[in-house]
Motif scaffolding. Structure first.
Motif, mmCIF file in Angstrom:
data_model
loop_
_atom_site.group_PDB
_atom_site.id
_atom_site.type_symbol
_atom_site.label_atom_id
_atom_site.label_comp_id
_atom_site.label_asym_id
_atom_site.label_seq_id
_atom_site.Cartn_x
_atom_site.Cartn_y
_atom_site.Cartn_z
ATOM 1 N N ALA A 96 40.603 -42.189 27.952
ATOM 2 C CA ALA A 96 41.581 -41.229 28.456
ATOM 3 C C ALA A 96 40.920 -39.930 28.892
ATOM 4 N N TYR A 97 39.760 -39.637 28.357
ATOM 5 C CA TYR A 97 39.091 -38.357 28.630
ATOM 6 C C TYR A 97 37.615 -38.639 28.811
ATOM 7 N N ILE A 98 37.065 -38.274 29.956
ATOM 8 C CA ILE A 98 35.691 -38.656 30.284
ATOM 9 C C ILE A 98 34.688 -38.073 29.295
ATOM 10 N N TYR A 99 35.009 -36.917 28.701
ATOM 11 C CA TYR A 99 34.076 -36.294 27.762
ATOM 12 C C TYR A 99 34.114 -36.953 26.380
ATOM 13 N N ASP A 100 34.950 -37.988 26.225
ATOM 14 C CA ASP A 100 34.913 -38.779 24.997
ATOM 15 C C ASP A 100 33.762 -39.773 25.005
ATOM 16 N N GLU A 101 33.192 -40.025 26.175
ATOM 17 C CA GLU A 101 32.100 -40.973 26.317
ATOM 18 C C GLU A 101 30.749 -40.275 26.135
ATOM 19 N N PHE A 102 29.711 -41.055 25.821
ATOM 20 C CA PHE A 102 28.402 -40.494 25.499
ATOM 21 C C PHE A 102 27.832 -39.597 26.597
ATOM 22 N N PRO A 103 27.832 -40.004 27.899
ATOM 23 C CA PRO A 103 27.277 -39.108 28.928
ATOM 24 C C PRO A 103 27.991 -37.765 28.987
ATOM 25 N N GLY A 104 29.320 -37.774 28.848
ATOM 26 C CA GLY A 104 30.069 -36.525 28.850
ATOM 27 C C GLY A 104 29.716 -35.650 27.661
ATOM 28 N N LYS A 105 29.581 -36.260 26.507
ATOM 29 C CA LYS A 105 29.201 -35.506 25.308
ATOM 30 C C LYS A 105 27.796 -34.923 25.453
ATOM 31 N N LEU A 106 26.905 -35.681 26.087
ATOM 32 C CA LEU A 106 25.533 -35.211 26.265
ATOM 33 C C LEU A 106 25.491 -33.969 27.157
ATOM 34 N N VAL A 107 26.306 -33.957 28.202
ATOM 35 C CA VAL A 107 26.380 -32.789 29.085
ATOM 36 C C VAL A 107 26.870 -31.566 28.318
ATOM 37 N N ILE A 108 27.877 -31.757 27.474
ATOM 38 C CA ILE A 108 28.425 -30.635 26.709
ATOM 39 C C ILE A 108 27.411 -30.118 25.693
ATOM 40 N N TRP A 109 26.723 -31.015 25.008
ATOM 41 C CA TRP A 109 25.729 -30.564 24.033
ATOM 42 C C TRP A 109 24.557 -29.852 24.724
ATOM 43 N N LEU A 110 24.235 -30.263 25.935
ATOM 44 C CA LEU A 110 23.203 -29.571 26.699
ATOM 45 C C LEU A 110 23.634 -28.144 27.006
ATOM 46 N N ARG A 111 24.880 -27.961 27.382
ATOM 47 C CA ARG A 111 25.383 -26.617 27.671
ATOM 48 C C ARG A 111 25.442 -25.766 26.407
ATOM 49 N N VAL A 112 25.759 -26.387 25.283
ATOM 50 C CA VAL A 112 25.765 -25.648 24.013
ATOM 51 C C VAL A 112 24.352 -25.184 23.679
ATOM 52 N N PHE A 113 23.362 -26.053 23.900
ATOM 53 C CA PHE A 113 21.962 -25.675 23.670
ATOM 54 C C PHE A 113 21.565 -24.501 24.561
ATOM 55 N N ILE A 114 21.935 -24.576 25.856
ATOM 56 C CA ILE A 114 21.606 -23.493 26.790
ATOM 57 C C ILE A 114 22.290 -22.200 26.371
ATOM 58 N N LEU A 115 23.513 -22.301 25.873
ATOM 59 C CA LEU A 115 24.225 -21.118 25.392
ATOM 60 C C LEU A 115 23.473 -20.463 24.235
ATOM 61 N N GLY A 116 23.004 -21.289 23.297
ATOM 62 C CA GLY A 116 22.240 -20.750 22.175
ATOM 63 C C GLY A 116 20.919 -20.146 22.620
ATOM 64 N N TRP A 117 20.251 -20.802 23.562
ATOM 65 C CA TRP A 117 18.977 -20.299 24.083
ATOM 66 C C TRP A 117 19.165 -18.966 24.802
ATOM 67 N N PHE A 118 20.221 -18.895 25.585
ATOM 68 C CA PHE A 118 20.529 -17.657 26.310
ATOM 69 C C PHE A 118 20.777 -16.506 25.330
ATOM 70 N N GLY A 119 21.580 -16.766 24.306
ATOM 71 C CA GLY A 119 21.880 -15.720 23.326
ATOM 72 C C GLY A 119 20.644 -15.244 22.594
ATOM 73 N N TYR A 120 19.786 -16.189 22.224
ATOM 74 C CA TYR A 120 18.545 -15.837 21.517
ATOM 75 C C TYR A 120 17.619 -15.017 22.420
ATOM 76 N N ALA A 121 17.468 -15.441 23.686
ATOM 77 C CA ALA A 121 16.580 -14.730 24.607
ATOM 78 C C ALA A 121 17.081 -13.322 24.877
ATOM 79 N N ALA A 122 18.393 -13.185 25.095
ATOM 80 C CA ALA A 122 18.959 -11.863 25.375
ATOM 81 C C ALA A 122 18.825 -10.938 24.167
ATOM 82 N N LYS A 123 19.036 -11.473 22.959
ATOM 83 C CA LYS A 123 18.915 -10.656 21.744
ATOM 84 C C LYS A 123 17.471 -10.211 21.529
#
Length: 339
Positions: free
Chosen positions: A268-295
């Protein structure tokens, strides 16, 4: 027809014949239509129709019959419709009639409409408004593109057109192309219900590079490039190159997987599948990296604390928008989320 919800559909879809018989699946249907008791086409173009019970009129079981029907459904809420064609007679005697419970050899063309206006007639309930929203976004992106072009020309005249501005301009341009291809698809879809799938597909791949350019620009600025330092360290450049490559590969492979393997009858939701989840976790990683670099940059260069406080706050929200939207969408009823 099955329209009692996605969970009810999953309870019968893909079950083996040993675990659920054809008659049991038929009994679980929300509504059944007997096509053989229908008006059928008198000619190949289906311009004339006549009443026809082709099961008992002597028509050979091996002959093809053209049937055209129109149905209207009314409900108080949005529903997913799953259409199944089955040759399933519970009183079947295979010894006397080998065709009463056999595979179905037929070509099917469905035209399902929703709403009455030209802009929403062919769109599903959860997609109504997508066409108009795309028009609005494309209009704003055109204005942004025009403004970016003027700024670019001004900077070129004074010889201050830096790489950071170039990356921002490229990202804006690619996003404009993405919206243009999406608009082409939805405009055609509003007219014929089929859309321009090629345009939607191209738009997704163009967006990958628009998104990548913007994300990498934010990482570079978070590390202080052109603000507090002229160069990024060799180690930092290697990390950025590695993450950029992973970003493109994961997003492109996710799009390819969606085109080849995504099955709306199973997911029912494309982000329920593994490729969709992988994209989201990649963005979460980038978010954490961005916050650490800026700080880190803010702590090491106290004179830029004010700038990085605003910069970090604004673009943390921008980077977090997609994961948060997906998380909220996962909590919503499948009738109301658009994927």
């Amino acid at each position: 027809l099955y329209y009692d919800g996605f969970e009810a559909w999953q309870s019968i879809y893909g079950k083996s014949a040993s675990s659920m018989s054809c008659s049991e699946r038929l009994a679980a249907a929300s509504h059944t239509i007997q096509l053989w008791k229908s008006e059928v086409c008198a000619d190949a173009d289906c311009e004339e129709q006549r009443d026809h019970d082709w099961v008992t009129d002597g028509t050979l079981p091996t002959d093809f019959v053209t049937v055209e029907r129109e149905y209207q459904f009314y409900g108080s809420s949005s529903k997913w419709f799953y259409v199944v064609v089955a040759n399933c007679d519970p009183t079947c005697d295979l010894e006397l009639d080998g065709f009463c419970m056999s595979p179905v050899d037929m070509a099917v063309e469905l035209s399902m409409t929703n709403g009455r206006t030209a802009n929403d007639r062919h769109f599903s309930s959860d997609e109504i408004g997508v066409y108009n929203t795309t028009i609005v976004f494309f209009t704003f992106q055109c204005l942004l593109m025009l403004y970016a072009w003027c700024v670019r020309n001004s900077l070129l005249r004074v010889k201050k057109y830096h790489w950071t501005v170039w990356m921002l301009f490229i990202s804006i341009g690619l996003q404009w192309l993405t919206l243009l291809f999406n608009l082409i698809h939805y405009a055609v879809y509003a007219a014929d219900g089929g859309g321009a799938k090629w345009a939607l597909s191209v738009g997704k791949y163009v967006f990958v590079f628009a998104d990548l350019t913007m994300v990498m620009l934010l990482i570079l600025l978070a590390k202080g490039w052109t603000i507090v330092r002229r160069k990024i360290s060799v180690e930092g450049r290697v990390k950025i190159a590695l993450v950029s490559t992973c970003f493109v590969l994961i997003c492109v492979l996710a799009n390819m997987w969606e085109e080849e393997f995504y099955d709306a009858s199973k997911v029912a939701y494309i982000y329920d599948e593994f490729p969709g989840k992988l994209v989201i976790w990649l963005r979460v990683f980038i978010l954490g990296w961005f916050g650490y670099a800026a700080k880190t940059t803010r702590d090491n260069f106290k004179g830029k604390r004010g700038f990085y406080k605003k910069f970090n706050g604004i673009f943390t929200m921008w980077l977090a928008a997609v994961p948060l939207t997906v998380w909220v969408g996962g909590k919503m009823d499948e009738h109301y989320r658009f994927a």
